[in-house]
Design an enzyme around this catalytic site. Structure first.
Site, short mmCIF file in Angstrom:
data_model
loop_
_atom_site.label_atom_id
_atom_site.label_comp_id
_atom_site.label_asym_id
_atom_site.label_seq_id
_atom_site.Cartn_x
_atom_site.Cartn_y
_atom_site.Cartn_z
N PRO A 2 86.28 -54.71 -58.79
CA PRO A 2 86.69 -54.08 -60.03
C PRO A 2 87.40 -55.05 -60.97
O PRO A 2 88.32 -55.75 -60.57
CB PRO A 2 87.66 -53.01 -59.57
CG PRO A 2 87.69 -53.05 -58.09
CD PRO A 2 86.88 -54.17 -57.62
N GLU A 3 86.96 -55.05 -62.19
CA GLU A 3 87.68 -55.74 -63.25
C GLU A 3 88.38 -54.65 -64.07
O GLU A 3 88.41 -53.50 -63.65
CB GLU A 3 86.72 -56.57 -64.10
CG GLU A 3 85.97 -57.62 -63.26
CD GLU A 3 85.09 -58.54 -64.07
OE1 GLU A 3 85.49 -58.89 -65.20
OE2 GLU A 3 84.01 -58.91 -63.60
#
Length: 272
Positions: A2-3
């Site tokens: 996840p960014e």
DNA sequence: ACTGGCTCCTGAGGGC
DNA sequence: TGCCCTCAGGAGCCAG
């Protein structure tokens, strides 16, 4: 992993299940994450009402009167809202169980994520105190990026991924923003012009905002709080598209390693 | 002060 | 089927 868009999507998904509800208990099955889950955390959270669910960089902040739980998803982490009695799967390391009968369950095969707790202002926590501005805030703009890049020899892509310059931009969105701005990833940061710094800052904002709007990017294991993937993958122009034609000019997309991370770009659309 | 390299960990996919 | 290799949304920490 996840960014920023995936973390923000997760935040929006878990917030309704948490806000204003009382914590029954934190059930920990595996304490060995990036840092051991602190021993005091179960007692600190038990019986607390969740007052806030915020995000700073890629950290989720679950605020109670006793303090704040700091959650990071690492490379392979995800949080889902489930019924408390749903049977846990392998790598489901902890559940935050609420009086509603629902829980927020943390899943993370690689265990690069973390669950910490602080009684002080979370922005003063050692991991958060050193962080640069949020990319979607007014503090991050072309003038800021230009100033921050002066005298730097690192590749501009590495600069974008440096959390002391700007937070939340990971390996996917760094490549994607550089494509949109027409800047080659290997360009030494100090060689950015004012104009290109402005274009790049704008591209970072644009790509992150668009990704948030459609739930982030699912490559392998990311799912949102309801278990749904994100749909930004189909919008990717360069990431994981090595050898495929550029969507703008049909030139084959290139891949190389830069600062130990796979980097993708179009050699024609992104030139010095 | 910067920069590059290493590290934590599991799982998927490809080649033989 | 199995074994060995490479690669993966992060980022703190260390040496030079």
């Amino acid at each position: 992993m996840p960014e920023l868009p995936e973390v923000e999507t997760t935040r929006r998904g878990i917030a309704p299940a948490l806000l204003g509800h009382r914590v029954l208990e934190l059930k920990v099955r595996e304490r060995r994450l990036r840092w051991p889950i602190p021993a005091l955390i179960e007692s600190a959270l038990r019986g607390q009402i969740v007052r806030s669910v915020d995000r700073r960089a890629k950290y989720l902040l679950i605020g109670c009167d006793s303090g704040t739980a700091i959650v990071h998803l690492g490379m392979s982490g995800s949080l889902r809202v489930l019924d408390c009695d749903a049977p846990p799967r392998t790598h489901d390391h902890w559940d935050l169980c609420l009086e509603t009968g629902q829980c927020v369950r943390y899943h993370d095969p690689r265990r690069f994520g973390s669950l910490l707790f602080t009684r002080q202002d979370p922005d003063r926590h050692r991991l958060l105190a050193v962080l640069a501005p949020e990319p979607l805030s007014e503090a991050f703009d072309g003038a800021y990026l230009y100033a921050a890049s002066r005298g730097r020899s690192v590749a501009v892509k590495a600069l974008l991924m440096n959390s002391r310059i700007v937070v939340g931009v990971g390996n996917i969105y760094a490549s994607e923003a550089l494509f949109r701005a027409g800047v080659p990833p290997t360009l030494p940061a100090g060689r950015l012009t004012r104009e290109r710094a402005a274009a790049l800052a704008a591209a970072v904002k644009q790509v992150l905002a668009e990704a948030i709007r459609i739930g982030g990017t699912t490559l392998r294991d990311y799912v949102d709080a309801t278990g749904e993937p994100g749909y930004f993958r189909q919008e990717l122009n360069v990431y994981e598209r090595a050898g495929q034609p550029c969507r703008r000019c049909a030139t084959p997309i290139r891949r190389r390693e830069l600062a130990q991370r796979s980097t993708y770009w179009c050699p024609r659309c992104q030139r010095r």
